[in-house]
Design an enzyme around this catalytic site. Structure first.
Site, PDB file in Angstrom:
ATOM      1  N   ASN A  78      13.446  49.223  77.767  1.00  0.00           N
ATOM      2  CA  ASN A  78      14.373  48.899  76.679  1.00  0.00           C
ATOM      3  C   ASN A  78      15.812  49.199  77.063  1.00  0.00           C
ATOM      4  OD1 ASN A  78      12.189  48.177  75.121  1.00  0.00           O
ATOM      5  ND2 ASN A  78      12.231  49.993  73.821  1.00  0.00           N
ATOM      6  N   ARG A 132       8.441  32.156  74.091  1.00  0.00           N
ATOM      7  CA  ARG A 132       7.928  33.075  75.112  1.00  0.00           C
ATOM      8  C   ARG A 132       6.420  32.882  75.200  1.00  0.00           C
ATOM      9  NH1 ARG A 132      12.082  36.503  76.372  1.00  0.00           N
ATOM     10  NH2 ARG A 132      13.523  37.096  74.704  1.00  0.00           N
ATOM     11  N   ARG A 151      15.650  34.767  76.819  1.00  0.00           N
ATOM     12  CA  ARG A 151      16.133  35.709  77.831  1.00  0.00           C
ATOM     13  C   ARG A 151      14.993  36.345  78.620  1.00  0.00           C
ATOM     14  NH1 ARG A 151      19.108  38.970  74.730  1.00  0.00           N
ATOM     15  NH2 ARG A 151      20.971  37.691  74.957  1.00  0.00           N
ATOM     16  N   HIS A 175      14.008  29.203  68.157  1.00  0.00           N
ATOM     17  CA  HIS A 175      13.200  30.418  68.012  1.00  0.00           C
ATOM     18  C   HIS A 175      12.059  30.216  67.015  1.00  0.00           C
ATOM     19  CE1 HIS A 175      12.685  34.841  66.931  1.00  0.00           C
ATOM     20  NE2 HIS A 175      12.604  34.851  68.240  1.00  0.00           N
ATOM     21  N   TYR A 229       1.491  42.971  69.612  1.00  0.00           N
ATOM     22  CA  TYR A 229       2.499  42.841  68.562  1.00  0.00           C
ATOM     23  C   TYR A 229       1.815  42.545  67.232  1.00  0.00           C
ATOM     24  CZ  TYR A 229       5.984  41.968  72.314  1.00  0.00           C
ATOM     25  OH  TYR A 229       6.794  42.047  73.416  1.00  0.00           O
ATOM     26  N   ARG A 251      12.190  47.672  61.990  1.00  0.00           N
ATOM     27  CA  ARG A 251      11.703  48.338  63.195  1.00  0.00           C
ATOM     28  C   ARG A 251      12.845  48.855  64.072  1.00  0.00           C
ATOM     29  NH1 ARG A 251       9.860  44.326  67.217  1.00  0.00           N
ATOM     30  NH2 ARG A 251      11.904  44.659  68.131  1.00  0.00           N
ATOM     31  N   HIS A 264       6.335  43.373  64.591  1.00  0.00           N
ATOM     32  CA  HIS A 264       7.066  42.134  64.839  1.00  0.00           C
ATOM     33  C   HIS A 264       7.035  41.175  63.649  1.00  0.00           C
ATOM     34  CE1 HIS A 264       8.002  38.383  67.279  1.00  0.00           C
ATOM     35  NE2 HIS A 264       8.870  39.243  67.761  1.00  0.00           N
TER      36      HIS A 264
END
Length: 694
Positions: free
Chosen positions: A52, A379, A409, A439, A477, A573, A601
């Site tokens: 992170n 992703r 990314r 997204h 997740y 979160r 998530h």
């Protein structure tokens, strides 16, 4: 620490975004100190914090540095950045203290030992020497620095050694500084053969220790006076002007080759590194001393994942949890399309399996009556059964539309590769909208069907999700997905794809809220309605579960609703810039964060502005409450209209988290957090138990 807030009466100063991100990492790091978390999982949290923070420096801190340089004067930004850097130093120091003082001794007590050179016996040293000569030395190229051998290009986050040599080189000169770059292909953690370890122990050596023990052999016998591992973290945002390129895919592929050599942001060295060497590195990269991180251990704790993977100790891991097939919603062995035709189906991951999504697409690929498949791809990973199924669909002659987000990314290369494979078999691939990231999570199937009187017609089926189309992360997740054949929702989904491919204006979607068009405006309207109800004395409630809250307008609307008398509960979160519990300003706002076994998530948005069922709404969404999601991304939210499914979302995604004690943290007005309790209820544990028993 606070940052400037927009001019709005009654709105408190907002918390600093970078500090809020670091606060989240403090909560993750706290997991590594929990006695109720298995030992190897505690070590995994250490590696997660490192990963992170790497991304924090590569992206957020790099952006903040750029903003400071561009700001006139730069005073306030510079002070804020210094405070952020100081907090990052404190977190990293704490991380290594937990690693060295808590986890390493605990691993040794379990018979898991990482041996340095001094701790290895003669037989172990001989084995390490043979390993070095056979596997490591052939890949190392030491570079002595002089005018003809300039400082080498050091890739982002790669492992390197800086060495100060005594004596003279082969040409009689005193060039004292050398650099040794360590290839990424070499394993960072090496298991010693069991026969070389005492009974009941598992022995490991770090690659850094192997190289360190044999450094002098790389320099023809010249004495090594001093040395240190080092690692450079660089700005890793891809700088591509989308308005000024003919082919975004080609431009991004070119950019990927230079990403590893962006502007240096941070340098890590070991604590024992001599000042002369770390100052040499700072000068080389033109960085201030605040950019230097002197760590008490390996410079890349992320790679200790290799230790976790190699250790044979199931009792030191979380007990296995197998996601359940949703037998009540989708009886196994029956056609998923046929069942979705009859009713909406909700999937709650990772408690329920992601496999129904795979089966849904597989059935569509194999069904000769399915004519078209359209999917957004954000992703999905380097290996993806879903992408292979799309490729197979195109081979079978079905109309396949793939909206591939090339700018996801650190997933750019994987997505480019999938785009090229899809195009090669005839699928229509587009890369979203210039200037916007796609997204939204959508999978739309169009099928030819026969009505009761024999006439054929087209029916659509759609899967909507709060999370990515990635079977691997779906086990880690928490997310919610929904299948539906509702004609209104599926027509809106088709309109979204039409807009993404044709760039034309489409009819307003009435059942899907899309960003950047109506989502932000609708959320603001709902919050205004809640505030109005509160002022009128009617029931007024907001419960929002998201990953981040940074949009000033939405924060202002939440504060206004609370000041009007509404109760506002925010389950955020990560970064939250709204300070909760400020007397007279945000008394009715409560912010909590849940950090547990799974990464939270799910995005769930609940609004109530009266007593009747018509005066409440619950949305599932792909979007966090950030400016980028609302105005610079293609996002979706949809209302869950089936009463039973809506209640299920409330019962599983909101209520347990509002009552969580063990994994929950409450935000204080200054932006710091405290754990609710060391034991007690856990939302994730309760959901795992519920689905196991089901």
């Amino acid at each position: 620490m606070t940052s400037a807030s927009p001019e709005q009466p009654g709105l408190p100063p907002l918390l600093n975004r970078e500090q809020a991100i670091l606060e989240f990492n403090r909560r993750v790091l706290a997991q590594a100190s929990r006695a109720d978390v298995p030992l190897l999982e505690r070590l995994r949290y250490i590696t997660i914090v490192s990963s992170n923070l790497d991304e924090f420096f590569e992206v957020r801190f790099a952006d903040a540095l750029e903003a400071m340089r561009e700001a006139p004067g730069g005073g306030p930004q510079r002070d804020a950045l210094r405070a952020v850097a100081a907090e990052a130093h404190a977190i990293i120091d704490r991380q290594y203290a937990v690693f060295n003082d808590d986890l390493m001794p605990a691993l040794q007590r379990e018979g898991i030992v990482i041996l340095n050179h001094a701790e290895r016996n003669a037989a172990q040293r001989q084995w390490v020497a043979r390993f070095f000569e056979a596997q490591v030395r052939p890949l190392l190229v030491p570079v002595g620095l002089d005018p003809a051998h300039p400082f080498p290009q050091v890739a982002n986050k790669s492992l390197n050694f800086i060495v100060h040599l005594g004596g003279k080189d082969a040409f009689g000169r005193e060039n004292p500084i050398a650099i040794v770059k360590v290839p990424r292909v070499l394993p960072r953690v090496i298991a010693l053969p069991r026969e070389l370890c005492p009974p009941g122990t598992q022995g490991f050596v770090l690659l850094t220790s192997v190289i360190r023990a044999h450094l002098e052999t790389l320099f023809g016998g010249r004495p090594v006076d001093a040395f240190s591992q080092f690692r450079v973290t660089r700005d890793s945002d891809l700088d591509v002007d989308e308005e000024d390129v003919a082919n975004l895919r080609q431009a991004l592929r070119t950019g990927l080759t230079t990403r590893h050599f962006g502007q240096a942001i941070r340098i890590e060295v070991v604590k024992s590194c001599p000042e002369s060497l770390w100052r040499f590195l700072l000068d080389q990269y033109a960085l201030p001393e605040a950019a230097l991180y002197r760590v008490n251990g390996p410079v890349n704790l992320v790679r200790l994942n290799q230790l976790i993977d190699q250790v044979d100790a199931p009792h030191l891991r979380f007990p296995p949890f197998e996601p359940r097939w949703p037998a009540l919603g989708l009886p196994p062995g029956e056609s998923i399309l046929a069942q979705v035709r009859e009713r909406d189906v909700l999937l709650h991951h990772p408690f329920e399996s992601f496999e129904p999504v795979v089966q849904f697409l597989r059935e569509a690929v194999q069904d000769p009556d399915v004519l078209a498949i359209k999917q957004t791809i954000y992703r999905t990973g380097n290996r993806s059964v879903l992408m292979e199924l799309l490729i197979e669909a195109a081979r079978r002659g079905k109309e396949v539309i793939a909206v591939v987000e090339l700018k996801a990314r650190f997933d750019e290369e994987a997505n480019i590769n999938w785009a090229e494979r899809l195009e090669a078999v005839g699928a229509q691939v587009v890369y979203g909208i210039v200037g916007f990231k796609t997204h939204a999570k959508l999978l739309l199937v169009t099928r030819r069907e026969t009505g009761p009187r024999g006439a054929t017609f087209l029916r659509r089926y759609v899967h909507l999700s709060t999370g990515n189309y990635n079977p691997s992360t779906a086990k880690l997740y928490t997310d919610v997905g929904m299948f539906t054949a509702d004609p209104h929702l599926t027509a809106d989904a088709d309109a979204v794809f039409h807009q993404l491919t044709s760039l034309t204006r489409v009819r307003s979607q009435r059942h899907l809220l899309t960003a950047p068009f109506v989502l932000h405006r609708r959320l603001m309207a709902h919050l205004a309605e809640v505030a109005k109800a509160a002022r009128a004395g009617r029931p007024a409630r907001v419960v929002v579960k998201i990953n981040a809250l940074t949009d000033p307008a939405l924060i202002g609307a939440l504060v206004a609703a609370a000041q009007a008398g509404a109760e506002v509960d925010l389950i955020v979160r990560g970064a939250c810039m709204l300070p909760a519990g400020l007397p007279g300003l945000t008394d009715r706002v409560r912010v909590r964060s849940v950090v547990g076994r799974f990464l939270e998530h799910t995005r769930v948005l609940y609004f109530r502005w009266g007593a009747s069922e018509e005066e409440e709404v619950l949305y599932l969404s792909s979007a966090d409450w950030m400016g980028r999601n609302m105005f610079r991304r293609i996002e979706l939210a949809w209302a869950v209209r089936d009463a039973q499914l809506r209640q299920r979302v409330i019962d599983e995604c909101l209520v347990p988290y509002l009552h969580d004690e063990r994994d929950a943290w409450l935000q204080a007005p200054d932006g710091s957090y405290r754990r609710v309790a060391e034991s007690g209820k856990s939302a994730q544990a309760a959901l795992m138990a519920r689905y196991r028993s089901a």
